[in-house]
Every structure is written in C-alpha cells, then in structure tokens.
Motif scaffolding. Structure first.
Motif, PDB file in Angstrom:
ATOM      1  N   ALA A 155       0.827  -1.204   0.000  1.00  9.45           N
ATOM      2  CA  ALA A 155       0.000   0.000   0.000  1.00  9.45           C
ATOM      3  C   ALA A 155       0.863   1.257   0.000  1.00  9.45           C
ATOM      4  CB  ALA A 155      -0.926  -0.011   1.215  1.00  9.45           C
TER       5      ALA A 155
ATOM      6  N   GLY B 228     -17.583  -3.830   5.216  1.00 12.42           N
ATOM      7  CA  GLY B 228     -16.817  -3.657   3.992  1.00 12.42           C
ATOM      8  C   GLY B 228     -15.433  -4.279   4.040  1.00 12.42           C
ATOM      9  N   ALA B 229     -15.074  -4.899   5.160  1.00  7.35           N
ATOM     10  CA  ALA B 229     -13.767  -5.550   5.261  1.00  7.35           C
ATOM     11  C   ALA B 229     -13.758  -6.826   4.425  1.00  7.35           C
ATOM     12  CB  ALA B 229     -13.442  -5.870   6.716  1.00  7.35           C
TER      13      ALA B 229
ATOM     14  N   GLU C 157      -8.528  -6.815   5.146  1.00  9.40           N
ATOM     15  CA  GLU C 157      -8.217  -5.548   4.498  1.00  9.40           C
ATOM     16  C   GLU C 157      -9.485  -4.707   4.369  1.00  9.40           C
ATOM     17  OE1 GLU C 157      -4.673  -7.237   1.563  1.00  9.40           O
ATOM     18  OE2 GLU C 157      -6.553  -6.502   0.736  1.00  9.40           O
ATOM     19  N   ARG C 158      -9.263  -3.407   4.376  1.00 10.35           N
ATOM     20  CA  ARG C 158     -10.349  -2.464   4.097  1.00 10.35           C
ATOM     21  C   ARG C 158      -9.732  -1.163   3.600  1.00 10.35           C
ATOM     22  NH1 ARG C 158     -13.441   1.552   6.785  1.00 10.35           N
ATOM     23  NH2 ARG C 158     -15.621   1.591   6.086  1.00 10.35           N
ATOM     24  N   ASN C 159     -10.165  -0.740   2.418  1.00  8.08           N
ATOM     25  CA  ASN C 159      -9.642   0.502   1.823  1.00  8.08           C
ATOM     26  C   ASN C 159      -8.119   0.498   1.758  1.00  8.08           C
ATOM     27  OD1 ASN C 159     -12.283   1.432   1.631  1.00  8.08           O
ATOM     28  ND2 ASN C 159     -12.197   2.495   3.600  1.00  8.08           N
ATOM     29  N   ASP C 160      -7.556  -0.631   1.289  1.00  7.57           N
ATOM     30  CA  ASP C 160      -6.122  -0.774   1.082  1.00  7.57           C
ATOM     31  C   ASP C 160      -5.312  -0.758   2.376  1.00  7.57           C
ATOM     32  OD1 ASP C 160      -6.340  -0.977  -1.675  1.00  7.57           O
ATOM     33  OD2 ASP C 160      -6.274   1.197  -1.941  1.00  7.57           O
ATOM     34  N   GLU C 161      -5.961  -0.917   3.512  1.00  9.77           N
ATOM     35  CA  GLU C 161      -5.239  -0.987   4.768  1.00  9.77           C
ATOM     36  C   GLU C 161      -5.411  -2.377   5.363  1.00  9.77           C
ATOM     37  OE1 GLU C 161      -6.021   2.027   7.589  1.00  9.77           O
ATOM     38  OE2 GLU C 161      -5.645   3.692   6.207  1.00  9.77           O
TER      39      GLU C 161
ATOM     40  N   GLN D 189     -15.900  -4.898  11.051  1.00  9.51           N
ATOM     41  CA  GLN D 189     -15.766  -3.697  10.218  1.00  9.51           C
ATOM     42  C   GLN D 189     -16.498  -3.907   8.895  1.00  9.51           C
ATOM     43  OE1 GLN D 189     -14.180  -0.850  11.173  1.00  9.51           O
ATOM     44  NE2 GLN D 189     -14.888   0.119   9.344  1.00  9.51           N
TER      45      GLN D 189
ATOM     46  N   ALA E  82      -8.943   3.838  13.650  1.00 10.38           N
ATOM     47  CA  ALA E  82      -8.777   4.922  12.674  1.00 10.38           C
ATOM     48  C   ALA E  82      -8.606   6.274  13.347  1.00 10.38           C
ATOM     49  CB  ALA E  82      -9.977   4.944  11.726  1.00 10.38           C
TER      50      ALA E  82
END
Length: 681
Positions: free
Chosen positions: A33, A351-352, A364-368, A349, A300
């Motif tokens: 990432a 969307g993970a 992963e979620r949003n490239d993290e 979470q 976050a």
C-alpha cells in the motif's frame, strides 16, 4: 527542523525496507500500500519533520518463539512503514561516522560483517594460542539500555539537532499492544531499523576497555566471547567484564556465562567449536519460531491523530486514551500471550475483506491491513454483517479445520461453515446408543441440570457474601431443586425443575444488578430489554463455541440428552453450555452493566425486527470484554475457554467409555479472586 536527509535518501531507504520485507505497523499500512504512492507519502513525511510536527506511530507489539518448541519468547516492537523508512535513512547517515569508531571485534549489524566473519576470527585466535574462552551474555540487553545514558552518549558525540530529536522520539516512543498505549521507558526496541546501530554505539566503550587487555573480544550484538591464553587471564577478564557492564547499568547473565576451553567445546552463534573442528548447521534446517501474538492496528481515530502530528505529545497521549474509549478497534483478535494461538477472530468492520496471502490470512479495508496472522493460529472466525471472504480464504479455513460463523450486524446467528468432520463413526454410534438408552440419557441430563443449579447457587453466594440474610433462603431453594433433579424420572420433569430453578435464580441474582437497566424477568426471543439482549448474545457465543468443539471431537452437536430434538437445533451444544451460563455469561453481563461498560445508550432497535441490539461500536467493545473474560486465567489454573474444552472432552470420554459424566461445577471461593483480579470489566 531541517531534515538531514533528502527525498532521494528516503527513496533509497524505502527500497531497503522493501528488501527486508516485514509486516504493517500500528497504522495498518503495508509495504504494498505504501508503494502505490510512495513519493507522495515520503514528501508528506519530510514536510512533517521540517514543520516540527512529526510524531512516530506507536510500535506494534509482536511476540515470537526464539526457537521452535523452546518455550522462550522474544518481543518485537515494529515501527510503521513510514517510520522504518525514516529510521533507515538516518541510520545509514549515522553509520558512516560511527563505522570509523567501531572496533574490529564487533561483527553484528555492520556492512561486510556477520556470523561467518566472527567464526573466522575465533578460528584465527585459536590458532594463535587463545585456548580459553569466556562465553558470556548480557542479561536482556535490548530491554535494559537506559535512555538517559544512551542519549547523553549520543549528545557527547555531536548527535544533536534534528537527528538527535528524531532518535529521542524513536527510543522514547509508545508501544501499542492491541488494547492500550504504553510509554517505552527503557530499552532499545527490537524490530526498529535504528536499534542495531544504537546497540553497537552503546557498547563501543565496553569494546575498547576489553581490547586494552591481553585477551581478545569477539562480540555479536549482546553475545560475546573473550578469548585468553590461560585460565587465569580468562578469570580476570570475566571479573573486569562485570565491572565494565556495571558502568553501563547492565549485568552478565549468570546462567549463560562461564569459562570453557576448545577441548571441552562450546556453542556460539549457532556454531559448535571443539578442538580444531567447527560444525555449522545447515541454514535450511533452522526452522523459525512461531508467531505467538500480533497486535491488531490502531483504530482509525488514533491513526488520524498521529498523521496530523500534534506538537504536544503529552496532551496527545491523553487524547489517545479518550479516543480509544470511544472508538475500539474494528477487528478483535484475542490471544493469550505465549499460547501460540490467536484463537477467536471477530470481524465487525463493514466492507472488510478476509483474504489468503501465502500462509497468512489478512483482513483488508480501503487498502489498509486491519489484521495479519498465520491461518494456523486461528480456532474460529466470526463475521458480523457486510464482511466479504474470498474463496481462497474459505478453502484455507476448511482445510485447516477452522469453523466460520456468520452473524448479522446486530449479532443474530445466520449459520456456520464447518470443515468436513465425522470420521469417528464408532463414537457417534455410542452417542446414539446413549441417547436411545433412557436411563443413560437421563443420567447425563441429571448431571447437567444438577451442575447448573449448583453453579447458580455458587454465583448467588459470591454476590451475597456481604448479605448473609440471603444464604439460608438460597440453600433451602437449592436443596429442594437438587432433590427434584434426583427424583426426576424423565427429561420432561427435569425441564420443569430447571425452569423453576432458573426463575428462583434470576429473581435472586438480579438483586445485585446495580445498573440503570431494569430486570423484568427472562425473555428470550426476542429480547425486549437490554439485560436480556446481553444474556442472549453471550449464551449464543458460548453455545457456538462448545458446538464447534463437540463436533471437532467427533460428536453430533444436534443429538442431545436434555434438550428436545428439533430440526436445526444443536441440542448437544445447548446441553453442554448449561453449567456455564451462570458462572460465565451471567457474571460477565452483570460486571459489564454494573461497571457501566455497557449501558442503555449502547442499544438500538432495528427496523423490521423485534428486540434490542447493541450498536456497532458497543458490540465491538462487548467482544473485547468477552474475550478477556474467556481467556483470563488464574495462576496455575485454566481459563473459562479451556474449561469448556475440557468439559467437551469429558463428555466424549463418558460417552465413549460408558462412564459417569460429571458436569462442570463452579467453586466461587477458590476461583473468585483469580478470575476477577485482571479482567477489566
């Protein structure tokens, strides 16, 4: 502050960090990432430092085995990728000046040097007549280096300004263990790129003092040999070594330090020396130690505060703790340090994505990266709501025997994906025989209900320790109910006794509910009040844990002895969980509400569904407390989760061997102090 390295230096340092590979740090950003927009990230990093607003992320705590099955562990504190890049660039700059001062006797963490060169030097000295060896080790060197002493030595060598300020931040930073931020008050973090250089720098005066003698030093980090021509010289060198280390506020490890000679033989750096011979094990035979624990990334909100780089770190730390209380982590992974298991993984979470990468599972979620662990460390995966799982990850879970349970976002159980089991046909036949044998089936059911009633009484006794007037009433009721269990001729009668006992129990135990939440009796489906919602959720988690264990041991979780058979009902799992409801679930729930960890504001209704449900963040907070409670272990004892596993194994043994089954009994007098001393609920 003017950064003493250029953007090009940072780019070269990033290439070096990529070569060393490694996991994401506390910010959850992986090398892949970071590489997607590395130039922008490095420019922002430079701007933060030059604006005097750079603050390194906390170091991510990781625990590994030193050697397979050794029982010894090493704690690594790993910086975020951006911090590793900056540390690498500064370390490369400092090494140019430090290398001119380091002596030939030092072989670790230096260009062109290593184990092979150290071994060659030992062989050379032996050929020159150095036959006696002080084989020494410094006690927990990396953990014991005093910061003030190290910083003072750096300042005396002109390491000040921006470089000095950065080094100070790196060694006096914070550690993130997945639950809390802790300041690092002593030691050089193992896992940081700057630490090897600082270790050699801290010991260079020690090297000089020993090299002044007639003996010769060969040092590799905190492991070293002092070679002498006579035993007397070796003994004097050993005494001087202790004195030199005392000046550095360090000490020798007595268990690993002694005088030997080449005829006796000795090990150093994994190499065996004896006489003129040297044995070096094949590197391919050296198996790395297992990963025992890896903290999940920062929430976050905490990450954003580090990224903005506030100037006041003390105020920042206070804000972190406040933010952590409001925003728990999106992924809960519970493990007992040293146990070797990440155990239960909760994915909440939305969307993970759970995916497989090599021998690891990533969330992963949003490239993290929110979670990264070897798949063989998992016992169970539980997903809540919109969590995606790749087919490769599903296949790996099935292949490795890891059950997957799927819940709605509010915690309603949808179903489970379990590996193919059931090879133990003989055991299942004996289970069916026990079920069809009315007397045998009733005997097991009596043991379960008797234990449940007794455990309920023990829980009440625990709470009523300061209210002696309740004890006589409790003993009278329990005595009556246990007689009813013994006299029951059928499971229907047991159900009646259990129902009456449960009403008496809840009427009594809920007197100790000191929270704002009202109790109006046990209501199951749906749970229309907060206390019932918490109880039902906890019972559900316990039941599915035990169901997976029973199935893994070869039993049919749908064929029970107490609960009636019905399509889709895991009757045996419901049977087995009964003795644990009061001492495990009820005590946890009362602790949460009485200590205001969970309150009325944590619940919400769901459109189109009856009942109350925990809000998403509150649900994550509940999972954190649930796992601490399940994994907490008294000194020399076993955790509740282990006790549940033992219960399942005893049930298997009783069914297999036709012996009596003694269900779990909770002893509040011996277990109370242990189980509440370190659980923060």
């Amino acid at each position: 502050m003017q950064l003493p390295v250029t953007l090009e230096d940072l780019q070269h340092a990033f290439e070096r960090v990529c070569e060393n590979d490694g996991c994401a740090g506390a910010d959850g950003v992986t090398l892949r990432a970071f590489a997607r927009d590395s130039t922008d990230r490095l420019q922002r990093l430079m701007a933060l430092v030059e604006a005097d607003r750079y603050l390194p992320y906390p170091l991510l705590k990781i625990v590994i085995e030193k050697k397979p099955a050794s029982g010894k562990t090493r704690t690594l504190l790993v910086p975020a990728v951006r911090d590793r890049v900056l540390q690498t660039a500064i370390a490369q700059q400092l090494s140019h000046s430090f290398e001119e001062e380091f002596l030939e006797c030092s072989f670790a963490y230096r260009p062109g040097r290593g184990v092979d060169r150290a071994v060659a030097r030992i062989r050379e000295l032996h050929s020159q007549g150095y036959c006696f060896v002080v084989d020494a080790d410094i006690t927990t060197f990396f953990d014991e280096v005093e910061h003030d002493l190290l910083l003072a030595r750096l300042a005396s060598h002109g390491i000040t300004g921006t470089t000095g300020a950065l080094v100070r931040q790196w060694i006096r930073g914070e550690c993130w263990d997945g639950e809390r931020l802790q300041p690092i008050r002593k030691g050089i973090p193992q896992g940081s790129p700057i630490s090897p250089l600082l270790a050699n720098f801290f010991l260079q005066d020690f090297d000089r003092e020993l090299e002044k003698s007639t003996c010769r030093l060969v040092r590799y980090a905190d492991d070293f040999l002092i070679l002498a021509k006579t035993r007397g010289e070796a003994e004097r060198a050993l005494g001087e070594t202790a004195e030199y280390l005392e000046d550095l506020h360090l000490e020798l490890n007595a268990e690993k330090t002694g005088i030997v000679d080449f005829e006796q033989g000795f090990h150093f750096l994994g190499v065996y020396f004896r006489g003129e011979d040297i044995w070096t094990p094949w590197k391919t035979d050296r198996k790395p130690g297992r990963l025992l624990f890896m903290a999940h990334p920062l929430p976050a909100r905490l990450r954003r505060r580090y990224e903005s780089g506030p100037a006041n770190q003390t105020a920042m730390t206070q804000a972190f703790h406040k933010a952590w209380a409001e925003d728990p982590p999106p992924v809960q992974a519970a493990a007992e340090e040293g146990s070797g298991d990440v155990a239960f993984l909760y994915l909440t979470q939305q969307g993970a994505v759970l995916r497989k990468a090599g021998d690891r599972l990533l969330v992963e979620r949003n490239d993290e990266i929110l979670f990264d662990s070897p798949y063989h460390k998992l016992d169970h995966v539980l997903t809540f709501g919109n969590v995606q799982i790749t087919t490769q990850a599903l296949a790996e879970l099935l292949d490795k025997g890891v059950p997957l349970s799927l819940f709605s976002r509010q915690g309603h159980f949808r179903g489970a994906l379990t590996p193919a089991r059931g090879k133990n046909v003989e055991l299942r036949l004996k289970q069916f025989q026990a079920y069809t044998d009315g007397a045998r089936s009733l005997e097991i059911a009596r043991s379960i209900i008797g234990a449940k009633i007794a455990n309920g009484a023990a829980v009440v006794a625990r709470y009523s320790a300061r209210a002696a007037h309740d004890e006589d009433r409790v003993e009278l009721i329990v005595g009556e109910r246990l007689r009813g269990v013994a006299e029951a001729k059928h499971t229907d009668e047991l159900d009646g006794v259990e129902g009456t006992a449960a009403r008496d129990y809840f009427e009594t135990v809920m007197r100790f509910n000191k929270s704002e939440l009202r109790w109006e009796g046990r209501k199951r489906h749906p749970a229309t009040d907060e206390l019932n919602a918490l109880l039902s959720l906890t019972y559900t988690l316990l039941m599915h844990e035990l169901g997976a264990v029973l199935e893994g041991l070869g039993l049919d979780p749908y064929l029970g002895f107490l609960h009636q058979l019905d399509y889709g009902r895991p009757s045996l799992a419901l049977d087995a969980v009964e003795p644990f409801r009061h001492p495990v679930a009820d005590r946890l729930v009362l602790g949460l509400v009485n200590k205001k960890v969970i309150g009325a504001a944590d619940f919400q209704s769901q459109e189109g569904r009856e009942g109350l449900f925990l809000k998403p963040l509150s649900l994550m907070r509940f999972f954190e407390c649930y796992e601490k409670w399940m994994l907490n272990r008294p000194v020399g004892g076993t955790s509740f989760r282990e006790r549940m596993h033992h219960e399942a194994e005893r049930l298997v043994a009783a069914i297999r061997d036709g012996t009596a089954f003694e269900a779990y009994r909770f002893d509040h007098e011996t277990e109370e102090e242990c189980f509440t001393s370190s659980v923060t609920i």
